[in-house]
Design a protein around this motif. Sequence first.
Motif, short mmCIF file in Angstrom:
data_model
loop_
_atom_site.label_atom_id
_atom_site.label_comp_id
_atom_site.label_asym_id
_atom_site.label_seq_id
_atom_site.Cartn_x
_atom_site.Cartn_y
_atom_site.Cartn_z
N GLU A 229 0.83 -1.20 0.00
CA GLU A 229 0.00 0.00 0.00
C GLU A 229 0.86 1.26 0.00
O GLU A 229 0.58 2.22 -0.72
CB GLU A 229 -0.94 0.00 1.22
N VAL A 230 1.92 1.22 0.79
CA VAL A 230 2.81 2.37 0.87
C VAL A 230 3.47 2.65 -0.49
O VAL A 230 3.77 3.79 -0.84
CB VAL A 230 3.87 2.15 1.97
N GLN A 231 3.67 1.60 -1.28
CA GLN A 231 4.28 1.80 -2.60
C GLN A 231 3.28 2.35 -3.62
O GLN A 231 3.66 2.68 -4.73
CB GLN A 231 4.84 0.49 -3.16
N GLY A 232 2.00 2.38 -3.24
CA GLY A 232 1.01 2.91 -4.16
C GLY A 232 0.12 1.86 -4.79
O GLY A 232 -0.61 2.15 -5.73
N VAL A 233 0.16 0.65 -4.27
CA VAL A 233 -0.71 -0.40 -4.81
C VAL A 233 -2.12 -0.19 -4.28
O VAL A 233 -2.30 0.07 -3.10
CB VAL A 233 -0.20 -1.80 -4.39
#
Lengths: 387, 605
Positions: A229-233
Amino acid sequence: MNWHHGVSSAGRVLVALVIALVLVSIAFQTGGYSATGTWSAVLTGAVTGPGSLEATLRYALPLAFIAIGVTVSFRGGFFNAGAQGQFYAGGIVALYLSLVLPASMGGTLVAFVALIAGALAGALWSIIPGILRIFFNVDEVIGTLMFSFIAIYLVTYVSTGPLKSPTAGGQVAVTRSVPAAVRVTPSSGLSVGMVVAVLLVGIVVWWLLHRTRFGFEIGLVGRNPIMAEVQGVEIRRIGLATFAVTGFTAGLAGAVEVLGPVGNILSGYDPNIGLTAILVALVGVLAVSGALVAAVLFGGLTAASLYLPLAIGLPSTSLVFMTGLISMLVTARLGWGKWPQRARQGGDRRSKALHDWGESTPLQAGNDGTKLEPVTLDRPGSVGSHA
Amino acid sequence: MSGAARVGVDDAHRPTTRDIESTVLGCSDLRVEFGSVVALDSVSLRWADRGKIHAVVGQNGAGKTTLCRVIAGMTRATQGTVEVDGVSYPAGDTQRVRRAGVELVHQTFALPPHFTVAEALQLFQPAQARGGLYRKRKIEQLWAGRLEEFGFHVLPTSWVRDLSPEQRQAVEITRALSSGSRIIVLDEPTAVLPPEAIAGLFDRLRELVMHGITFLVVMHKLRQVRAVADTVAVLAGGHVVLHPTSMAAITDEEIARLIMDVQSSESVTSASAVAMGLGAGVDDPGQVHVDVASVDALHGTGKADVPVPPGATISQASALPATVEGLETDGHTGDVAHGTTIKRLEPSERRHFALQVEEVSTPSSEGRHGLQAFSVTVRVGETVGIAGVEGNGQQALVDTVVGLLPYRSGRILLSEVDVGNLRISARRRIGLRYIPADRQSRAVSLSNSLWVNAMAAQVSSGYGTSGAVRRGYLSERKLRRKGEDRLRQWQVRYSSRDQAMRELSGGNLQRVVLAREVDDNASLIVAEQPTQGLDLGGTELVWAALRRAASAGAGILLVSSDLDELFALSDRIVVALDGEAVEELYPPYDREVLGRAMVAGVTSS
């Protein structure tokens, strides 16, 4: 994964198979059956006998379809255990369409529409517990299994109710038969078209997993949803998509089974195919190619188990014991060369069981040991719905 | 200590039979291998005095934790022995070493969170009640007494999960002491504590020393070593480079040099990473000075302790009329302390914000403060530090800026774009980068390969992957190569880009995070405790990377509980208290002023 990783997993699976073989042989021998005699009968029933190879592939087909889809879910960290229900949903819808679509459309087109609709029905049957999981944090194992029960009763309903065969006796719960023109295989259950179909599904899913952003993101979410999630998924989107893919292939398997070898729906048919396919996916170490190979192995065991009672009077359940053993041994990850390394990891030694694709099990959530609930999942509607 | 201070490898003190007899704790010729990696190599150490605090320092990967584990019998040595009170034990025999009175307090705590304190403590007692039955009241009384006796203020009835880090540590130490141990090994006890709790821990250790307890303590910060330890030993690369030496006989500079210089390849690596990979923050050919300067910065002699008139520049949080230049022109930290030039911003420049947080509020949760109309801005090229006692809204600030937490009111702008409805991927495409404090769960995926970790954000959010990802279709081959390029550029030490992330050590792991999060298109880097648990070399690398990014035009939002780090990097420091931005401080900074501001707010008290 790179090639040597693949070779080492294949090697591990082979070792597990050999151990299972030895243990089952001992069981046969102590049970009063000759081990060599039993194995030669298994070989005849699965490979060398007349029609055996066809039977093996016939039973491998639906397992392969389902296992390929299950592979996607498990890689994404979701333990979708409802393949049975999705398989039934696909079968029911395919049968219904094969009966109601006008014959003037032509058998091939009807079959095609019915197959796709069956696959979509399976996807729908999977997405509902998926939504419950992702938006309402309902455990996906419970959700998918409950949906399987609903599907089991639906099968009973359609086979005794609306689609019941008028020619069947009062006690027999079986539906009307699929029109001959719509059947996708002869009664042997095998056709070139379906073999091509399963290979095609395998290639598409492999490509999705390894050549698209979607597959890359599945790999991130399955191993550590928080990091992903933190990577933008968009973890919720990815989660739903994996549920959909699993349901799609299971539904397709159900449609193929009904339009192909079975030709109708009998209450309670193929009761274990969903769980067996999960084993196939795990024995195939969550790789598409592995799932295909494992499906043939399990298909062969199924074919042999039907032959054994006739040949040597051994009950067909004796091979269920074998499939169980294989699954346990493969998923137990017999990595004895790795013990010192595990010891080094100390408390970090999470379950290395079910598969080696990740370092832990889908049952156990995030493969990095992070909780499967991503930070926002337990608060429905948080990300993307700002004030 | 037997003998005077001996510094250096050549004249290293060699143990004799007589030493062993008077040894409270020691080890001989220890060798520990993990696969092909040699963690400790012929390590022989002697601590002679009981009732003292003995420190062990060294870089990440120097073998400190391994040494602790071997001495406490938690890790088996390939060869060598451990001596306790003059008796030799084959390394790795936990039971015997424990019976001899050595206990390890782990770096991260291992208490069951759903137990009460009394239950958790009872769990680890070797002597169990008859029939395994306990009376709740009885064990609560027992442990209330013990905790009191050791001077810890923790209720035995409270849940372990509700304890603060310092309370958990207190329970761990109580556990260790109540087994009758006289020698306690503490592995980085300060790493898990908020800065304001460290002094309390040290007080407690000193009291226990009075009662004859001996401590072996692993630490990173020389300031802390100086504050509490009686002797210091230095490990580097699995070897002893300084035998236990009285603190009175050695200066911090000497210790720092031993930590850094012996592994000179290490410090050159980090310095050259600055020069090459990051594009040279420092032109000075005498790179050594960079290290020394940052070593100074770390333990505070560089700037923070430079006498500063009390009541240094401080004002209510408000828009800054001027920005502070100076850091960008020179990588040295010392300049912060020696006054700064102030440059008035041109009107055009004033509009260039990397981040604007305007009166943002979020709900509070689980004892953590939400934000209460929090405002902070970060200009392009500016580093803004967020200081505060933990739990005063820092986490909520980071999470709302990154996009993990929704906010109830207010506005957040990244590069002057309102991000209200933007997902994390869109924010990243604007140039948001995030270096999380929680490395193992937020920053990296331990079971994934290195190249996946290095490229995860780029692929997922869709930037910086030209050629490797097109409209959702990716070339794994090109991605691997791009990932590997980044790993090389950031000097990550690895054997294969396909190896699992969990195989990397702390400093190396953070390099992978930097490789992913620091790039030319970064407009705002949210750095959360970016050097926590890192050694000097690792800290230096992270600082250089952040300085370089700032001078290349990124804004840096630095959330740190390390005051030295805040002082070294920040152009200004905003103090968070109860979810509000209460004060803003400008250099030269004063430790005391900031401390007071963090606790109560200076102007309000």
